[in-house]
Design a protein around this motif. Structure first.
Motif, short mmCIF file in Angstrom:
data_model
loop_
_atom_site.label_atom_id
_atom_site.label_comp_id
_atom_site.label_asym_id
_atom_site.label_seq_id
_atom_site.Cartn_x
_atom_site.Cartn_y
_atom_site.Cartn_z
N SER A 163 24.62 -6.64 -3.61
CA SER A 163 25.79 -7.88 -4.24
C SER A 163 24.70 -9.12 -4.10
O SER A 163 24.66 -9.56 -4.98
CB SER A 163 27.34 -7.16 -2.94
N VAL B 85 30.08 -11.56 -5.35
CA VAL B 85 31.77 -11.09 -4.77
C VAL B 85 32.51 -9.47 -5.10
O VAL B 85 32.88 -8.81 -4.74
CB VAL B 85 32.63 -12.09 -4.44
N TYR C 210 30.55 -6.66 -4.94
CA TYR C 210 30.56 -5.99 -3.33
C TYR C 210 31.69 -4.47 -3.26
O TYR C 210 31.80 -3.87 -3.26
CB TYR C 210 30.66 -6.83 -2.43
#
Length: 117
Positions: A63, A100, A103
C-alpha cells in the motif's frame, strides 16, 4: 465479466477519484490529463504492487509502495507533459489517498479466492 476484471475496474475508479481530488481540486488540471495519470497509475500499481510487492512483502508495504509509485507517476507525467501541473502538497495528498485506499483494496484481494492478485 470475471472477478479479476471487476477488481481492476474498481482499482481504476479508486485511482481516478484520488487523482481527481488531488490533481484537479488542489491544483487546476484538466480531467483528461488526470484520466491519463490514473490509467498509467492503475497499470503500474497493478503490475508492481499487486502482482509483485503484495504477495512478497504484504499489504502495508504494498500500500505504501502504491502510494509512492502513484505520486511519482504523476510527477513524471507533469515533467514530460507541460499541460499537467503538480505541487508537493498535491503529490502527498494523492499518495496518501492511494495508500489508504489500496490498503483496503488489498484486504479484499487477499480475502477473495476468486480474484487473482
Amino acid at each position: 465479466m470475471n472477478k479479476t476484471a471487476a477488481a481492476l475496474l474498481v482499482k481504476f475508479a479508486i485511482t481516478f477519484i484520488a487523482a481527481l481530488i488531488a490533481l484537479s481540486l488542489i491544483i487546476p488540471n484538466w480531467w483528461w490529463a488526470v484520466l491519463v495519470i490514473a490509467i498509467i497509475g492503475t497499470a503500474a500499481n497493478y503490475f508492481l504492487g499487486d502482482l509483485i510487492i503484495l504477495p512478497t512483502y504484504g499489504n502495508v508495504l504494498a500500500s505504501i509502495g502504491d502510494g509512492i509509485l502513484a505520486a511519482l507517476i504523476a510527477w513524471v507525467v507533469a515533467l514530460v507533459w507541460p499541460v499537467v501541473e503538480i505541487t508537493i502538497i498535491a503529490a502527498i495528498v494523492y499518495a496518501v489517498i492511494i495508500a489508504v485506499a489500496e490498503y483496503f483494496f488489498h484486504m479484499y484481494l487477499e480475502s477473495s479466492e476468486e480474484v487473482q492478485p
